[in-house]
Design an enzyme around this catalytic site. Structure first.
Site, short mmCIF file in Angstrom:
data_model
loop_
_atom_site.label_atom_id
_atom_site.label_comp_id
_atom_site.label_asym_id
_atom_site.label_seq_id
_atom_site.Cartn_x
_atom_site.Cartn_y
_atom_site.Cartn_z
N HIS A 222 22.41 17.52 26.83
CA HIS A 222 22.39 16.42 26.61
C HIS A 222 21.20 15.85 27.19
CE1 HIS A 222 25.02 12.94 24.80
NE2 HIS A 222 23.61 12.62 24.41
N GLU B 13 32.42 17.65 25.67
CA GLU B 13 31.30 17.27 26.68
C GLU B 13 31.96 16.98 27.98
OE1 GLU B 13 27.94 15.75 24.83
OE2 GLU B 13 27.29 15.22 26.72
N ARG C 76 25.98 13.77 18.30
CA ARG C 76 27.19 13.67 19.08
C ARG C 76 28.18 14.94 18.72
NH1 ARG C 76 25.29 10.46 21.81
NH2 ARG C 76 25.72 8.46 22.34
C1 DGY Z 1 22.42 7.99 23.58
O1 DGY Z 1 21.57 7.24 24.08
O2 DGY Z 1 23.12 7.66 22.75
C2 DGY Z 1 22.26 9.46 24.00
O3 DGY Z 1 23.05 10.30 23.63
C3 DGY Z 1 21.73 9.55 25.49
O4 DGY Z 1 20.39 9.29 25.20
#
Ligand code: DGY
Length: 321
Positions: free
Chosen positions: A286, A268, A239
């Site tokens: 992402h 983001e 993240r």
């Molecule tokens: C998630 O699943 O948390 C990712 O960031 C996207 O696949």
């Protein structure tokens, strides 16, 4: 009896929708971009369930706007965008998609690491730009990967899958987490638990796989970059806000660290000022779980979680609380 009504907040794989439609009435915001907040609040007002994404904030305001809501299923393993305690207090079940994206996310982490270390993106631009004039011993020199030290921050499913792949490169693996892994896991992955400062000092590649919460926000900041080797790389497919992105730009521009591979961003979809011009950073939008196979599995799992909560009234195996 009428079926429960749900909102799907984004375009999703067909398999996900087909499954949902067998059990519930679906309203679909079938777009490639996030549903505007006002529309989400308005559309959720008469819904029993939501199939949402990590770009939708499920908070007290949303819960207040959706008095009928019984279940929220997020099409993601991460659920930092969902206020789980608030949902729990309202009796709203929350499910996510753990497990199915572990391998694809670990694969992509390595794609970022290798691309950053071996300057693949710069090489591609060099070729397309017509700049290649023949083999040159000093052209676009990168860093070795084999035999180096990988530091994994956050040693859950994905962190461990990343560590497992390091065996193929004969790497030393260090890890840090709030909880130490079992001795069996450590032995199987040849991974050594160390304090964070030691991991930062010792690693050639620091890869982030922890959850985002109050304790991990800006875990990688000026101080952390100051501890890293000048020759080290930071990889983040977890993240964005775990990394202080402005501090990272400073570290990249001043060559305090050698490079970075990023899949996620603090604000983001925006990037910190200056990041886009850092040639020593490989930047992806992402994509870590973005394979056809994985996204179908995530969609089906997210649909199952919602159906469990609304129709089967079973406790979903993916429930996060
Ligand atoms: C998630 O699943 O948390 C990712 O960031 C996207 O696949």
């Amino acid at each position: 009896m009428s079926k429960p009504r749900i909102l799907v907040t984004r375009r999703v794989p067909r398999e996900c929708l087909d499954l949902l439609k067998q059990h519930v009435d679906v309203e679909h915001y079938d777009k490639a971009t996030a549903i505007p907040r006002g529309l989400l609040l308005k559309t959720a007002a008469d819904k029993d369930g939501l199939l949402c994404l990590l770009t939708d904030k499920i908070d007290a305001e949303l819960l207040a706007a959706a008095p009928r809501l019984q279940a929220v299923s997020t099409f993601s393993v991460g659920y930092d965008h969902v206020d789980v305690p608030a949902c729990k207090a309202r009796g709203v079940a929350v499910t996510n998609t753990p497990g199915v994206l572990t391998e694809s996310t670990a694969d992509f982490t390595w794609a970022l690491l290798m691309s950053a270390a071996r300057r693949v993106v710069e090489g591609d631009a060099h070729m397309r730009g017509g700049k290649y004039k023949g083999w040159d011993p000093l052209l676009l020199l990168g860093s070795d990967v084999s035999g180096k030290t990988l530091g994994v921050i956050g040693f859950g499913r994905i962190g461990q899958a990343v560590a497992k792949r390091a065996g193929g490169f004969s790497m030393r693996v260090l890890y840090h987490d709030t909880k130490r892994a079992s001795s069996d896991v450590e032995a199987a992955l040849n991974a050594v638990f160390v304090p964070l400062h030691e991991l930062l000092r010792e690693s050639d590649y620091v890869s982030v796989h922890t959850v985002l919460d109050a304790g991990t926000r800006h875990l990688l900041d000026d101080r952390a970059f100051g501890l890293m080797k000048k020759s080290a790389y930071l990889i983040n497919a977890a993240r964005g806000p775990i990394v202080d992105e402005k501090a990272l730009v400073r570290a990249l521009k001043s060559e305090r660290i050698r490079g970075a591979g990023l899949d996620v961003y603090e604000w983001e979809p925006k990037m910190a000022p200056g990041l886009a011009s850092c040639k020593n950073a490989v930047l992806a939008p992402h994509l870590a779980s973005a394979t056809l196979e994985t996204r179908v599995k995530m969609g089906v799992m997210a649909a199952e979680g919602l159906i469990d909560g609304l129709v089967r009234k079973t406790r979903s195996p993916y429930r996060v609380d």
